[in-house]
Design a protein around this motif. Structure first.
Motif, PDB file in Angstrom:
ATOM      1  N   ILE A 104     -12.569 -41.147 -82.459  1.00 56.30           N
ATOM      2  CA  ILE A 104     -13.462 -41.810 -82.420  1.00 56.30           C
ATOM      3  C   ILE A 104     -15.302 -41.367 -82.242  1.00 56.30           C
ATOM      4  CG2 ILE A 104     -14.995 -43.219 -80.081  1.00 56.30           C
ATOM      5  CD1 ILE A 104     -12.290 -43.102 -78.756  1.00 56.30           C
ATOM      6  N   GLN A 112     -12.404 -50.698 -68.761  1.00 58.30           N
ATOM      7  CA  GLN A 112     -11.765 -49.926 -69.343  1.00 58.30           C
ATOM      8  C   GLN A 112     -10.921 -49.460 -67.668  1.00 58.30           C
ATOM      9  OE1 GLN A 112     -12.368 -48.297 -72.159  1.00 58.30           O
ATOM     10  NE2 GLN A 112     -13.710 -50.583 -72.093  1.00 58.30           N
ATOM     11  N   GLN A 123      -0.581 -45.745 -67.519  1.00 60.65           N
ATOM     12  CA  GLN A 123      -2.295 -45.429 -67.766  1.00 60.65           C
ATOM     13  C   GLN A 123      -1.937 -43.477 -67.091  1.00 60.65           C
ATOM     14  OE1 GLN A 123      -5.740 -47.565 -68.461  1.00 60.65           O
ATOM     15  NE2 GLN A 123      -5.110 -47.231 -70.216  1.00 60.65           N
ATOM     16  N   ASP A 170     -10.275 -43.576 -69.025  1.00 62.01           N
ATOM     17  CA  ASP A 170     -11.620 -44.190 -70.941  1.00 62.01           C
ATOM     18  C   ASP A 170     -12.744 -43.819 -70.754  1.00 62.01           C
ATOM     19  OD1 ASP A 170      -8.842 -45.235 -71.213  1.00 62.01           O
ATOM     20  OD2 ASP A 170      -9.735 -47.614 -70.737  1.00 62.01           O
ATOM     21  N   PHE A 217     -13.640 -41.581 -73.813  1.00 63.82           N
ATOM     22  CA  PHE A 217     -14.682 -41.523 -75.208  1.00 63.82           C
ATOM     23  C   PHE A 217     -16.457 -42.299 -74.689  1.00 63.82           C
ATOM     24  CE2 PHE A 217     -13.327 -46.128 -73.896  1.00 63.82           C
ATOM     25  CZ  PHE A 217     -15.166 -47.111 -74.040  1.00 63.82           C
ATOM     26  N   TYR A 246      -5.658 -42.482 -74.360  1.00 63.92           N
ATOM     27  CA  TYR A 246      -6.508 -42.323 -74.706  1.00 63.92           C
ATOM     28  C   TYR A 246      -5.536 -41.063 -75.318  1.00 63.92           C
ATOM     29  CZ  TYR A 246      -9.930 -45.544 -76.087  1.00 63.92           C
ATOM     30  OH  TYR A 246     -10.390 -47.160 -76.253  1.00 63.92           O
ATOM     31  N   THR A 247      -5.830 -40.141 -76.259  1.00 64.09           N
ATOM     32  CA  THR A 247      -4.933 -39.258 -76.182  1.00 64.09           C
ATOM     33  C   THR A 247      -6.035 -38.545 -77.024  1.00 64.09           C
ATOM     34  OG1 THR A 247      -3.927 -39.412 -78.584  1.00 64.09           O
ATOM     35  CG2 THR A 247      -2.829 -40.049 -76.544  1.00 64.09           C
ATOM     36  N   THR A 254     -16.422 -36.449 -74.397  1.00 64.41           N
ATOM     37  CA  THR A 254     -16.696 -38.108 -75.133  1.00 64.41           C
ATOM     38  C   THR A 254     -18.124 -38.117 -76.063  1.00 64.41           C
ATOM     39  OG1 THR A 254     -18.645 -37.789 -73.087  1.00 64.41           O
ATOM     40  CG2 THR A 254     -16.582 -38.566 -72.344  1.00 64.41           C
ATOM     41  N   THR A 287      -1.846 -39.899 -68.620  1.00 61.16           N
ATOM     42  CA  THR A 287      -2.690 -39.071 -68.566  1.00 61.16           C
ATOM     43  C   THR A 287      -2.603 -37.373 -67.252  1.00 61.16           C
ATOM     44  OG1 THR A 287      -3.597 -40.470 -66.794  1.00 61.16           O
ATOM     45  CG2 THR A 287      -4.939 -41.526 -68.401  1.00 61.16           C
ATOM     46  N   THR A 312      -5.940 -39.415 -80.204  1.00 65.33           N
ATOM     47  CA  THR A 312      -7.691 -40.803 -80.160  1.00 65.33           C
ATOM     48  C   THR A 312      -8.623 -40.664 -79.956  1.00 65.33           C
ATOM     49  OG1 THR A 312      -6.635 -41.971 -78.457  1.00 65.33           O
ATOM     50  CG2 THR A 312      -5.456 -42.498 -80.460  1.00 65.33           C
ATOM     51  N   GLN A 313      -9.144 -39.867 -79.359  1.00 65.20           N
ATOM     52  CA  GLN A 313     -10.603 -40.130 -79.159  1.00 65.20           C
ATOM     53  C   GLN A 313     -11.252 -38.811 -79.849  1.00 65.20           C
ATOM     54  OE1 GLN A 313     -11.315 -36.068 -76.518  1.00 65.20           O
ATOM     55  NE2 GLN A 313     -12.480 -37.052 -75.019  1.00 65.20           N
TER      56      GLN A 313
END
Length: 209
Positions: A12, A71, A41, A75, A52, A4-5, A103, A45, A8-9
């Motif tokens: 959500i 996950q 990944q 993640d 999330f 996730y970037t 999150t 990261t 993209t986070q």
């Protein structure tokens, strides 16, 4: 599957975060893991993380959140303590994960046949474990049935599992009571706080919705 970037986070919602966990558990149960390159990944990261969800679970070796929800790296935040209860340190970790790291969901995950719950049911005494178990005992006392003391112990798995469920609900209450940060985030719709139970017999998670 990419890590996730920030973008993209941000896309959500708390409801989507819950769906992601449900979908991940379904993949786990059906032995159909998502296609991801964990080392890729790791590289993705290295300059930041954008998970999330935050999951509080037991230290039980059978209940690894990353595995049972399928996950990868970056993640989810995973906090673990025997009996999945909260204290000041865990609440602080959750506040960091949600308020600062973004999150969208906090899941308190209990599980069937929990050893810590069994210890609380039996009033086990052993070093520092005694103090840990004292934090779970209110859940034992809150489950009123069966009244027969001979049935209120670790040999009665049905009772143990009822206590585990009650412990999750009481932990949720304590999160809302003792964390103004998380309580406000939930009230503003920025965060979903809920519980669940993992079944060690078949790998399924039941969410308390």
């Amino acid at each position: 599957m990419k890590a996730y970037t920030k973008e993209t986070q941000a896309a959500i919602t708390p409801e989507i975060a819950l769906d992601l966990l449900k979908e991940g558990n379904k993949r786990f149960v059906n032995n159909k893991k998502a296609n991801r390159d964990l080392l890729e990944q790791v590289n993705d990261t290295k300059s930041g993380q954008f998970p999330f969800a935050t999951i509080l679970s037991c230290i039980d070796s059978r209940v690894s959140s990353e595995l049972i929800f399928d996950q990868g790296i970056g993640d989810i935040f995973s906090a673990r303590v025997a009996g999945n209860f909260v204290n000041e340190d865990i609440l602080g970790s959750m506040e960091f994960a949600c308020k600062l790291a973004g999150t969208k969901l906090v899941l308190v995950l209990g599980h069937t046949s929990c050893g810590a719950i069994k210890g609380a049911c039996d009033d086990a005494q052993l070093g520092n474990l005694t103090a840990l178990i004292s934090k779970i005992k209110p859940a034992v006392e809150a489950v009123v049935a069966p009244a027969d003391t001979s049935l209120r112990n670790s040999k009665n798995i049905s009772f143990v599992n009822e206590v585990a469920v009650k412990n999750v609900y009481m932990t949720l209450e304590n999160i809302r009571k003792d964390s103004e940060v998380l309580r406000e985030m939930e009230s503003h719709g920025e965060l979903l706080i809920l519980g669940g139970m993992y079944d060690i017999n078949d790998g399924t998670v039941t969410f308390f919705e």
